[in-house]
Design a protein around this motif. Structure first.
Motif, PDB file in Angstrom:
ATOM      1  N   VAL A   1      44.192   2.328  35.380  1.00  0.00           N
ATOM      2  CA  VAL A   1      43.585   3.308  36.287  1.00  0.00           C
ATOM      3  C   VAL A   1      42.660   2.616  37.277  1.00  0.00           C
ATOM      4  O   VAL A   1      42.650   2.934  38.472  1.00  0.00           O
ATOM      5  CB  VAL A   1      42.852   4.403  35.482  1.00  0.00           C
ATOM      6  N   SER A   2      41.876   1.640  36.794  1.00  0.00           N
ATOM      7  CA  SER A   2      40.983   0.931  37.711  1.00  0.00           C
ATOM      8  C   SER A   2      41.777   0.114  38.727  1.00  0.00           C
ATOM      9  O   SER A   2      41.377   0.008  39.889  1.00  0.00           O
ATOM     10  CB  SER A   2      40.012   0.043  36.940  1.00  0.00           C
ATOM     11  N   ALA A   3      42.914  -0.449  38.324  1.00  0.00           N
ATOM     12  CA  ALA A   3      43.757  -1.179  39.276  1.00  0.00           C
ATOM     13  C   ALA A   3      44.293  -0.241  40.354  1.00  0.00           C
ATOM     14  O   ALA A   3      44.328  -0.590  41.531  1.00  0.00           O
ATOM     15  CB  ALA A   3      44.906  -1.863  38.546  1.00  0.00           C
TER      16      ALA A   3
ATOM     17  N   MET B   1      43.945   1.600  46.008  1.00  0.00           N
ATOM     18  CA  MET B   1      43.820   2.646  47.011  1.00  0.00           C
ATOM     19  C   MET B   1      42.585   2.468  47.897  1.00  0.00           C
ATOM     20  O   MET B   1      42.623   2.818  49.073  1.00  0.00           O
ATOM     21  CB  MET B   1      43.764   4.016  46.339  1.00  0.00           C
ATOM     22  N   HIS B   2      41.507   1.917  47.357  1.00  0.00           N
ATOM     23  CA  HIS B   2      40.260   1.864  48.123  1.00  0.00           C
ATOM     24  C   HIS B   2      39.966   0.514  48.771  1.00  0.00           C
ATOM     25  O   HIS B   2      39.312   0.473  49.810  1.00  0.00           O
ATOM     26  CB  HIS B   2      39.086   2.263  47.225  1.00  0.00           C
ATOM     27  N   ASP B   3      40.416  -0.595  48.193  1.00  0.00           N
ATOM     28  CA  ASP B   3      40.114  -1.908  48.767  1.00  0.00           C
ATOM     29  C   ASP B   3      41.088  -2.297  49.876  1.00  0.00           C
ATOM     30  O   ASP B   3      40.756  -3.102  50.741  1.00  0.00           O
ATOM     31  CB  ASP B   3      40.134  -2.983  47.689  1.00  0.00           C
ATOM     32  N   ARG B   4      42.296  -1.756  49.834  1.00  0.00           N
ATOM     33  CA  ARG B   4      43.323  -2.045  50.840  1.00  0.00           C
ATOM     34  C   ARG B   4      43.613  -3.538  50.971  1.00  0.00           C
ATOM     35  O   ARG B   4      43.827  -4.064  52.058  1.00  0.00           O
ATOM     36  CB  ARG B   4      42.913  -1.501  52.203  1.00  0.00           C
ATOM     37  N   GLY B   5      43.572  -4.281  49.851  1.00  0.00           N
ATOM     38  CA  GLY B   5      43.918  -5.693  49.871  1.00  0.00           C
ATOM     39  C   GLY B   5      42.827  -6.629  50.329  1.00  0.00           C
ATOM     40  O   GLY B   5      43.079  -7.819  50.513  1.00  0.00           O
ATOM     41  N   ARG B   6      41.620  -6.146  50.521  1.00  0.00           N
ATOM     42  CA  ARG B   6      40.539  -7.008  50.986  1.00  0.00           C
ATOM     43  C   ARG B   6      39.890  -7.791  49.857  1.00  0.00           C
ATOM     44  O   ARG B   6      39.286  -8.831  50.101  1.00  0.00           O
ATOM     45  CB  ARG B   6      39.494  -6.182  51.713  1.00  0.00           C
ATOM     46  N   THR B   7      39.970  -7.299  48.630  1.00  0.00           N
ATOM     47  CA  THR B   7      39.370  -8.005  47.495  1.00  0.00           C
ATOM     48  C   THR B   7      40.442  -8.248  46.434  1.00  0.00           C
ATOM     49  O   THR B   7      41.554  -7.742  46.523  1.00  0.00           O
ATOM     50  CB  THR B   7      38.219  -7.195  46.873  1.00  0.00           C
TER      51      THR B   7
ATOM     52  N   ARG C   1      40.012  -7.419  43.240  1.00  0.00           N
ATOM     53  CA  ARG C   1      39.662  -6.635  42.059  1.00  0.00           C
ATOM     54  C   ARG C   1      40.888  -6.017  41.399  1.00  0.00           C
ATOM     55  O   ARG C   1      40.946  -5.922  40.171  1.00  0.00           O
ATOM     56  CB  ARG C   1      38.653  -5.543  42.418  1.00  0.00           C
ATOM     57  N   MET C   2      41.888  -5.630  42.164  1.00  0.00           N
ATOM     58  CA  MET C   2      43.095  -5.068  41.573  1.00  0.00           C
ATOM     59  C   MET C   2      43.828  -6.135  40.759  1.00  0.00           C
ATOM     60  O   MET C   2      44.300  -5.868  39.650  1.00  0.00           O
ATOM     61  CB  MET C   2      44.033  -4.518  42.646  1.00  0.00           C
ATOM     62  N   VAL C   3      43.911  -7.342  41.284  1.00  0.00           N
ATOM     63  CA  VAL C   3      44.591  -8.428  40.577  1.00  0.00           C
ATOM     64  C   VAL C   3      43.887  -8.728  39.268  1.00  0.00           C
ATOM     65  O   VAL C   3      44.522  -8.901  38.226  1.00  0.00           O
ATOM     66  CB  VAL C   3      44.663  -9.686  41.473  1.00  0.00           C
ATOM     67  N   TRP C   4      42.556  -8.775  39.299  1.00  0.00           N
ATOM     68  CA  TRP C   4      41.793  -9.048  38.072  1.00  0.00           C
ATOM     69  C   TRP C   4      41.955  -7.914  37.069  1.00  0.00           C
ATOM     70  O   TRP C   4      42.029  -8.146  35.856  1.00  0.00           O
ATOM     71  CB  TRP C   4      40.328  -9.279  38.385  1.00  0.00           C
ATOM     72  N   SER C   5      42.032  -6.704  37.531  1.00  0.00           N
ATOM     73  CA  SER C   5      42.215  -5.567  36.641  1.00  0.00           C
ATOM     74  C   SER C   5      43.589  -5.604  35.979  1.00  0.00           C
ATOM     75  O   SER C   5      43.716  -5.343  34.770  1.00  0.00           O
ATOM     76  CB  SER C   5      42.030  -4.272  37.428  1.00  0.00           C
ATOM     77  N   LEU C   6      44.616  -5.936  36.739  1.00  0.00           N
ATOM     78  CA  LEU C   6      45.952  -6.043  36.160  1.00  0.00           C
ATOM     79  C   LEU C   6      46.065  -7.249  35.225  1.00  0.00           C
ATOM     80  O   LEU C   6      46.754  -7.183  34.203  1.00  0.00           O
ATOM     81  CB  LEU C   6      47.003  -6.120  37.267  1.00  0.00           C
ATOM     82  N   ALA C   7      45.373  -8.336  35.554  1.00  0.00           N
ATOM     83  CA  ALA C   7      45.358  -9.496  34.657  1.00  0.00           C
ATOM     84  C   ALA C   7      44.661  -9.147  33.345  1.00  0.00           C
ATOM     85  O   ALA C   7      45.088  -9.585  32.267  1.00  0.00           O
ATOM     86  CB  ALA C   7      44.669 -10.672  35.330  1.00  0.00           C
ATOM     87  N   ALA C   8      43.608  -8.348  33.418  1.00  0.00           N
ATOM     88  CA  ALA C   8      42.930  -7.901  32.198  1.00  0.00           C
ATOM     89  C   ALA C   8      43.851  -7.020  31.362  1.00  0.00           C
ATOM     90  O   ALA C   8      43.870  -7.120  30.127  1.00  0.00           O
ATOM     91  CB  ALA C   8      41.659  -7.139  32.563  1.00  0.00           C
ATOM     92  N   ARG C   9      44.663  -6.191  32.012  1.00  0.00           N
ATOM     93  CA  ARG C   9      45.611  -5.349  31.283  1.00  0.00           C
ATOM     94  C   ARG C   9      46.633  -6.192  30.547  1.00  0.00           C
ATOM     95  O   ARG C   9      46.944  -5.941  29.384  1.00  0.00           O
ATOM     96  CB  ARG C   9      46.326  -4.395  32.228  1.00  0.00           C
ATOM     97  N   VAL C  10      47.151  -7.210  31.208  1.00  0.00           N
ATOM     98  CA  VAL C  10      48.124  -8.092  30.570  1.00  0.00           C
ATOM     99  C   VAL C  10      47.480  -8.815  29.388  1.00  0.00           C
ATOM    100  O   VAL C  10      48.068  -8.917  28.304  1.00  0.00           O
ATOM    101  CB  VAL C  10      48.709  -9.095  31.591  1.00  0.00           C
ATOM    102  N   GLY C  11      46.264  -9.297  29.583  1.00  0.00           N
ATOM    103  CA  GLY C  11      45.558  -9.969  28.499  1.00  0.00           C
ATOM    104  C   GLY C  11      45.298  -9.052  27.315  1.00  0.00           C
ATOM    105  O   GLY C  11      45.468  -9.450  26.154  1.00  0.00           O
TER     106      GLY C  11
END
Length: 69
Positions: free
Chosen positions: A17-19, A24-30, A32-42
């Motif tokens: 959900v956080s990813a 939706m809100h960062d529009r690829g500027r940060t 944070r989505m990648v780190w959130s998805l990496a945390a999900r995989v971990g």
């Protein structure tokens, strides 16, 4: 044991959900989505290994269903 697995599933869903929120809100500027998805995989890999370890140690009993039927 059930409590730990349930908590892990809630954390995995929260990470997804956080990813979505960051996408939706960062529009690829940060990143944070990648780190959130990496945390999900971990978390998913950790949960899988924990279930395997718990089964190997006998914390999770067999299902008593005969194999091959």
């Amino acid at each position: 044991m059930h409590f730990i697995v349930a908590i892990a599933f809630v954390l995995i869903i929260a990470s997804m959900v956080s990813a979505l929120y960051f996408m939706m809100h960062d529009r690829g500027r940060t990143k944070r989505m990648v780190w959130s998805l990496a945390a999900r995989v971990g978390l998913s890999i950790t949960l899988f290994l924990f279930i395997l370890l718990a089964h190997w140690l006998g914390w999770l009993p067999y299902s008593q269903v005969p194999l091959g039927r």
